[in-house]
Write a protein that holds these residues in place. Sequence first.
Motif, mmCIF file in Angstrom:
data_model
loop_
_atom_site.group_PDB
_atom_site.id
_atom_site.type_symbol
_atom_site.label_atom_id
_atom_site.label_comp_id
_atom_site.label_asym_id
_atom_site.label_seq_id
_atom_site.Cartn_x
_atom_site.Cartn_y
_atom_site.Cartn_z
ATOM 1 N N PHE A 136 0.605 -1.065 -0.010
ATOM 2 C CA PHE A 136 0.003 -0.187 0.041
ATOM 3 C C PHE A 136 0.699 1.261 0.042
ATOM 4 C CE2 PHE A 136 0.710 -1.126 4.384
ATOM 5 C CZ PHE A 136 0.954 -0.078 4.981
ATOM 6 N N CYS A 137 0.326 2.514 -0.244
ATOM 7 C CA CYS A 137 0.890 3.672 -0.175
ATOM 8 C C CYS A 137 1.106 4.232 1.194
ATOM 9 C CB CYS A 137 0.275 4.594 -1.157
ATOM 10 S SG CYS A 137 0.991 6.230 -1.254
ATOM 11 N N PRO A 138 2.409 4.611 1.443
ATOM 12 C CA PRO A 138 2.528 4.933 2.929
ATOM 13 C C PRO A 138 1.950 6.363 3.248
ATOM 14 C CG PRO A 138 4.768 4.879 1.683
ATOM 15 C CD PRO A 138 3.511 4.272 0.675
ATOM 16 N N GLN A 139 1.751 6.958 1.919
ATOM 17 C CA GLN A 139 1.416 8.554 2.048
ATOM 18 C C GLN A 139 0.025 8.593 2.252
ATOM 19 O OE1 GLN A 139 3.439 10.751 2.224
ATOM 20 N NE2 GLN A 139 2.684 12.745 1.433
ATOM 21 N N CYS A 140 -0.904 8.014 1.409
ATOM 22 C CA CYS A 140 -2.426 8.183 1.273
ATOM 23 C C CYS A 140 -3.174 6.559 1.784
ATOM 24 C CB CYS A 140 -3.001 8.370 0.087
ATOM 25 S SG CYS A 140 -2.676 7.164 -1.394
ATOM 26 N N GLY A 141 -2.353 5.760 2.041
ATOM 27 C CA GLY A 141 -2.954 4.625 2.338
ATOM 28 C C GLY A 141 -3.629 3.650 1.428
ATOM 29 N N ALA A 142 -3.587 4.086 0.127
ATOM 30 C CA ALA A 142 -4.270 3.156 -0.706
ATOM 31 C C ALA A 142 -3.774 1.795 -0.931
ATOM 32 C CB ALA A 142 -4.254 3.922 -2.007
ATOM 33 N N ARG A 143 -4.880 0.799 -0.723
ATOM 34 C CA ARG A 143 -4.207 -0.668 -1.278
ATOM 35 C C ARG A 143 -4.082 -0.906 -2.641
ATOM 36 N NH1 ARG A 143 -4.863 0.662 3.721
ATOM 37 N NH2 ARG A 143 -5.371 -0.905 5.222
ATOM 38 N N LEU A 144 -2.780 -1.526 -3.091
ATOM 39 C CA LEU A 144 -2.368 -1.536 -4.418
ATOM 40 C C LEU A 144 -2.032 -2.790 -4.912
ATOM 41 C CD1 LEU A 144 0.236 1.422 -4.014
ATOM 42 C CD2 LEU A 144 -1.990 1.690 -4.811
#
Length: 130
Positions: free
Chosen positions: A65-73
């Motif tokens: 996931f993105c550590p900035q926005c938390g989006a699961r990727l």
Amino acid sequence: MTIRTGQCLCGQVTFAIEGEPMRVGICHCTDCRKESGSAFTYYGVWHPARTNITGESVEYRGQCFCPQCGARLFSKNGTEVEIKLGILSPAPTGLVPGYELWVKRREPWLRPVDGAEQFDENRPVADAGG
């Protein structure tokens, strides 16, 4: 050759994916529900050589996931990259699930995807993944 692109919510992690996925699925298991914060996860699986992921991601229990926005990727192993299809642009993607996993946990108000194989739990080991 088709190239699909996408990014996380803040744009820090970007994707370029070549060609068609090896498979597209939906999973209703408890982990996918908790990880996505939704009733299921919708994903496509590509060979690693066909994916170009840039930007910093963080991993927890195999899910990146993105550590900035938390989006699961995505998640990946040596032979496959499983991309969460909600991050691709533009929507809708046109990618139709060929199977559903853990349908015994599917919400009763959700209908099976027409034509998709249905599995009470995981797919058979010889064909496992996703």
